[in-house]
Design an enzyme around this catalytic site. Structure first.
Site, PDB file in Angstrom:
ATOM      1  CD  GLU A  10      -5.514   1.072   2.115  1.00 34.06           C
ATOM      2  OE1 GLU A  10      -5.400   1.366   0.915  1.00 34.06           O
ATOM      3  OE2 GLU A  10      -6.354   0.282   2.563  1.00 34.06           O
TER       4      GLU A  10
ATOM      5  CB  SER B 165      -8.628  -1.683   3.996  1.00 34.80           C
ATOM      6  OG  SER B 165      -8.865  -2.945   3.445  1.00 34.80           O
TER       7      SER B 165
ATOM      8  NE  ARG C 294      -4.107  -1.853   0.369  1.00 35.31           N
ATOM      9  CZ  ARG C 294      -4.160  -3.111  -0.061  1.00 35.31           C
ATOM     10  NH1 ARG C 294      -3.140  -3.633  -0.731  1.00 35.31           N
ATOM     11  NH2 ARG C 294      -5.228  -3.845   0.150  1.00 35.31           N
TER      12      ARG C 294
HETATM   13  N1  EPU Z   1     -10.525 -10.773  10.125  1.00 32.07           N
HETATM   14  C1  EPU Z   1     -11.234 -10.811  11.301  1.00 32.07           C
HETATM   15  N2  EPU Z   1     -12.247  -9.918  11.469  1.00 32.07           N
HETATM   16  C2  EPU Z   1     -12.572  -9.017  10.515  1.00 32.07           C
HETATM   17  C3  EPU Z   1     -11.836  -8.981   9.329  1.00 32.07           C
HETATM   18  C4  EPU Z   1     -10.817  -9.870   9.157  1.00 32.07           C
HETATM   19  O1  EPU Z   1     -10.964 -11.613  12.178  1.00 32.07           O
HETATM   20  O2  EPU Z   1     -13.531  -8.269  10.747  1.00 32.07           O
HETATM   21  C5  EPU Z   1      -9.475 -11.789   9.903  1.00 32.07           C
HETATM   22  C6  EPU Z   1      -9.991 -12.861   8.936  1.00 32.07           C
HETATM   23  O3  EPU Z   1     -10.606 -13.884   9.620  1.00 32.07           O
HETATM   24  C7  EPU Z   1      -8.753 -13.317   8.250  1.00 32.07           C
HETATM   25  C8  EPU Z   1      -7.848 -12.125   8.290  1.00 32.07           C
HETATM   26  O4  EPU Z   1      -8.386 -11.211   9.223  1.00 32.07           O
HETATM   27  O5  EPU Z   1      -8.125 -14.329   8.962  1.00 32.07           O
HETATM   28  C9  EPU Z   1      -7.662 -11.487   6.934  1.00 32.07           C
HETATM   29  O6  EPU Z   1      -8.915 -11.023   6.430  1.00 32.07           O
HETATM   30  P1  EPU Z   1      -9.153 -10.725   4.861  1.00 32.07           P
HETATM   31  O7  EPU Z   1      -8.785 -11.918   4.065  1.00 32.07           O
HETATM   32  O8  EPU Z   1     -10.510 -10.169   4.725  1.00 32.07           O
HETATM   33  O9  EPU Z   1      -8.064  -9.663   4.498  1.00 32.07           O
HETATM   34  P2  EPU Z   1      -7.575  -8.333   5.222  1.00 32.07           P
HETATM   35  O10 EPU Z   1      -6.160  -8.522   5.627  1.00 32.07           O
HETATM   36  O11 EPU Z   1      -8.543  -7.913   6.257  1.00 32.07           O
HETATM   37  C10 EPU Z   1      -6.578  -7.286   3.041  1.00 32.07           C
HETATM   38  C11 EPU Z   1      -6.677  -6.016   2.257  1.00 32.07           C
HETATM   39  C12 EPU Z   1      -7.971  -5.959   1.462  1.00 32.07           C
HETATM   40  C13 EPU Z   1      -7.993  -7.141   0.509  1.00 32.07           C
HETATM   41  C14 EPU Z   1      -7.878  -8.431   1.341  1.00 32.07           C
HETATM   42  C15 EPU Z   1      -7.766  -9.664   0.489  1.00 32.07           C
HETATM   43  C16 EPU Z   1      -5.410  -4.380   3.510  1.00 32.07           C
HETATM   44  C17 EPU Z   1      -5.450  -3.150   4.346  1.00 32.07           C
HETATM   45  N3  EPU Z   1      -6.591  -4.857   3.127  1.00 32.07           N
HETATM   46  O12 EPU Z   1      -7.631  -7.277   4.008  1.00 32.07           O
HETATM   47  O13 EPU Z   1      -7.946  -4.769   0.679  1.00 32.07           O
HETATM   48  O14 EPU Z   1      -9.196  -7.169  -0.244  1.00 32.07           O
HETATM   49  O15 EPU Z   1      -6.664  -8.388   2.161  1.00 32.07           O
HETATM   50  O16 EPU Z   1      -6.517  -9.702  -0.134  1.00 32.07           O
HETATM   51  O17 EPU Z   1      -4.321  -4.872   3.204  1.00 32.07           O
HETATM   52  C18 EPU Z   1      -8.607  -2.480   0.541  1.00 32.07           C
HETATM   53  O18 EPU Z   1      -7.416  -2.195   0.559  1.00 32.07           O
HETATM   54  O19 EPU Z   1      -9.497  -1.601   0.472  1.00 32.07           O
HETATM   55  C19 EPU Z   1      -9.006  -3.888   0.672  1.00 32.07           C
HETATM   56  C20 EPU Z   1     -10.280  -4.248   0.792  1.00 32.07           C
END
Ligand code: EPU
Length: 338
Positions: free
Chosen positions: A334, A238, A163
């Site tokens: 972000e 995010s 990012r």
């Molecule tokens: N999780 C929770 N609670 C929540 C959300 C997530 O426990 O409310 C846990 C999930 O269970 C999972 C982990 O966090 O184990 C990761 O969750 P997820 O796969 O949804 O990915 P993320 O790390 O929360 C990042 C990106 C997203 C992108 C997803 C998929 C960032 C800041 N965000 O989210 O990007 O879609 O990975 O690759 O890196 C964006 O930047 O706007 C965005 C949506």
């Protein structure tokens, strides 16, 4: 090119914040952009792309330059299956992804349904489901705001990170991206389905040998389940970055929370999902007036209707403080707070 006065930006930011632009200038060609930058009455500009990564906390007094350049072009290909396409900055990102899928160009299918425009995608090196913009980026063409000269940034010039890019650092506020060239595959494309959620989605549909479109459809289905559609509920994806912490710190966290999700960044660093930290603090699905935390993904702050930017910001600060208190981990926005 025309200058409009006191324009509501509600339709121009995915958070749906009703801030006003004192001057609003929409440009649809490079020539118009240069003309706008040379207007003698203005010396500073607020550059507006798809408005998908910003939180407006007040009206904007300097002229808002809406970058509305359109066009998608195939510019080169070779016999090894590589194709270069040049996409103008004002094209909607997801429409570009769908265009690639229609033409069977591989590379951006994992980045389906990301809000925003092509021209702003390099700034934060958008990424999802195991792919980042940098993996398909060849170069971008920009206009230097000060001199109005054209400057091309190649992949190696952009210092892409998680990012992050040169456009958030040394080059911040100095250039306007007018088009981006992507290096895609028109044959022999290696799909990236390593991300757990994609694998599960494909298994659910009994797909063992997916096409580019099937991977895109899987990503779309996952995102639609987890993330709010900005057309229905205002949001900027995010709101926070996932914090990267020293391994020793993560080991202490894991003692207390053995199931803490995480990604190994290096031997010494671990990335912890901010969504999980926020959920552990009890914020998931909470609503404070029209500002809230999304019920399916705690990383996403939402505007249920008429939230003011400052209300969303106050909620973001409260979340940051609570996460810091509980976990001693600082989470950073972000989204650009304006
Ligand atoms: N999780 C929770 N609670 C929540 C959300 C997530 O426990 O409310 C846990 C999930 O269970 C999972 C982990 O966090 O184990 C990761 O969750 P997820 O796969 O949804 O990915 P993320 O790390 O929360 C990042 C990106 C997203 C992108 C997803 C998929 C960032 C800041 N965000 O989210 O990007 O879609 O990975 O690759 O890196 C964006 O930047 O706007 C965005 C949506």
């Amino acid at each position: 090119m025309s200058i409009q006065h006191n324009v509501s930006l509600k339709a121009y930011n995915t958070f749906g914040i009703d801030a006003k632009a004192k001057f609003f200038i929409s440009v649809s060609s490079k020539e118009e952009l240069i003309e706008a930058l040379q207007l003698p009455q203005f010396s500073e500009y607020f550059v507006l792309g798809g408005g998908s990564n910003m939180l407006l906390t007040g009206d904007i007094d300097i002229p808002v330059l809406h970058i509305n350049l359109k066009g998608k072009e195939e510019i080169a290909l070779n016999t090894q299956g590589d194709i270069v396409v040049e996409i103008q900055a004002g094209e909607n990102w997801h429409e570009f992804v769908l265009w690639c899928i229609e033409h069977n160009f591989g590379g951006v299918e994992n980045l389906s349904l990301i809000p925003g425009n092509v021209g702003t995608s390099p700034i934060q090196n958008i990424g999802a489901y195991g792919v980042e913009l940098k993996d398909v980026f060849q170069c971008c063409t920009t206009i230097d705001i000060e001199t109005q000269e054209e400057k091309v940034f190649m992949l190696e010039d952009c210092n892409f990170g998680y990012r992050n890019s040169i456009f958030k650092n040394e080059a911040k506020g100095k250039y306007i991206i007018t088009s981006v060239e992507f290096l895609l595959k028109y044959k022999d494309h290696q799909l990236n389905t390593s991300y757990g959620a994609i694998q599960q989605e494909l298994e659910r549909k009994n797909i063992t040998n997916p096409t580019i479109k099937e991977v895109s459809d899987a990503v779309i289905a996952i995102r639609q389940r987890k993330l709010p559609d900005p057309k229905e509920i205002g949001n900027s994806g995010s709101f926070f970055k996932n914090p990267v912490i020293p391994k020793a710190e993560f080991d202490r966290l894991q003692e207390k929370y053995p199931n803490a999700p995480h990604y190994v960044v290096s031997d010494t660093e671990i990335k912890v999902p901010a969504g999980w930290l926020i959920e552990q603090c009890g914020f998931k699905g909470k609503r404070f007036g029209d500002a809230g935390v999304h019920k399916n993904q705690a990383l996403v702050l939402v505007n249920y209707g008429d939230a003011k930017g400052v209300e969303i910001l106050a909620l973001a600060k409260k979340i940051q403080e609570t996460v810091l208190d509980k976990f001693n981990i600082a989470i950073e926005a972000e989204v650009n707070v304006i």
